[in-house]
Design an enzyme around this catalytic site. Structure first.
Site, PDB file in Angstrom:
ATOM      1  N   MET A   1       0.831  -1.191   0.000  1.00 34.06           N
ATOM      2  CA  MET A   1       0.000   0.000   0.000  1.00 34.06           C
ATOM      3  C   MET A   1       0.871   1.248   0.000  1.00 34.06           C
ATOM      4  SD  MET A   1      -3.226  -0.804  -0.052  1.00 34.06           S
ATOM      5  CE  MET A   1      -4.165   0.514   0.684  1.00 34.06           C
ATOM      6  N   CYS A   2       0.238   2.385  -0.142  1.00 34.71           N
ATOM      7  CA  CYS A   2       0.909   3.673  -0.146  1.00 34.71           C
ATOM      8  C   CYS A   2      -0.033   4.700   0.466  1.00 34.71           C
ATOM      9  CB  CYS A   2       1.277   4.104  -1.563  1.00 34.71           C
ATOM     10  SG  CYS A   2       2.159   2.865  -2.541  1.00 34.71           S
ATOM     11  N   ARG A   3       0.398   5.933   0.517  1.00 30.54           N
ATOM     12  CA  ARG A   3      -0.453   7.079   0.825  1.00 30.54           C
ATOM     13  C   ARG A   3      -0.166   8.125  -0.247  1.00 30.54           C
ATOM     14  NH1 ARG A   3      -4.350   5.604   4.200  1.00 30.54           N
ATOM     15  NH2 ARG A   3      -4.123   4.073   2.549  1.00 30.54           N
TER      16      ARG A   3
END
Length: 248
Positions: A1-3
């Site tokens: 995941m990332c932001r």
């Protein structure tokens, strides 16, 4: 995941958008609040912006690194002096089996476009064949990085080059991917510096809209009631500062 986040509005310093706000994207690299998969976004970061006064269809500038955003000693001096009215930025938690060089960090770019993906796609290497859209040798060689995000961008960019509207390009890629990878998490941001299109599927996404600006981000500024959650399985589009949301 990332932001990740995207901003359109009056020119602001990159520091105002990325490091200064409470629970900023910078802070989310080590302390995300709404991230269900992964705990630290330390596999790289990227910032894309359009220089003020560059005009329509301007080519954006990108700064990307394969290190944690907090480890870059250049940023405290750079971000306060760089200004833009259109910005996309991301901190990365790499999907297993993807490359970890700086070319794998969003945003990806083509002409006036900037693109970011927050999420993951299992068995992404076989995705083009599974959706009935095999890649040519030239397209494979042009893949910017060995990652699910770079592949999704190639599929979106293929549609943009063929004349698809941004919303149609994102929606088509997301639907086709979700059909064959129902567990995929597909939060996408796309802008040409004038309008912004986003998809939420399987991860958090919020937006803030004022009279002259729009921000879309993985996580909101805490305690601000003027931030609104984008429903899951939704497509968000903007025209100036007007936000429209519809189900995918």
């Amino acid at each position: 995941m990332c932001r990740h986040l995207a901003y359109l509005g009056p020119p602001r310093s990159l520091a105002e958008l990325i490091t200064a706000p409470p629970h900023s994207l910078y802070e989310q690299s080590w302390s995300p609040r709404l991230q269900d998969h992964g705990t630290v976004n330390a596999d790289g970061f990227g910032i894309g912006w359009y220089p003020p006064g560059a005009g329509a269809a301007a080519t954006p500038v990108r700064y990307r690194r394969a290190i944690p955003i907090w480890a870059d000693i250049n940023l405290p001096g750079l971000l306060p002096v760089l200004h833009s009215g259109a910005v996309v930025a991301a901190v990365r938690d790499a999907t297993a089996g993807t490359s970890r060089d700086e070319a794998a960090s969003a945003p990806f770019a083509l002409g006036p476009w900037l693109f970011s993906h927050n999420g993951s796609v299992d068995d992404w290497e076989s995705l083009p064949a599974d959706i009935g859209e095999p890649l040519s040798a030239a397209e494979l060689l042009s893949l910017e990085a060995r990652s699910d995000a770079a592949l999704l961008w190639l599929l979106v960019a293929r549609r943009l080059r063929s004349g698809h509207a941004p919303a149609d390009a994102l929606a088509d890629v997301v639907r086709r991917t979700h059909d064959v990878r129902p567990d995929a998490r597909l939060n996408l941001l796309l802008t040409d510096g004038g309008n912004l299109t986003a998809v939420r599927l399987g991860a958090s996404l919020w937006y803030h809209a004022a009279a002259d600006r729009v921000t879309v981000a993985s996580e909101p500024v805490p305690g601000r009631p003027d931030w609104h959650e984008v429903p899951d399985h939704s497509l968000l589009t903007t025209h100036h500062s007007t936000v429209s949301i519809k189900a995918l």
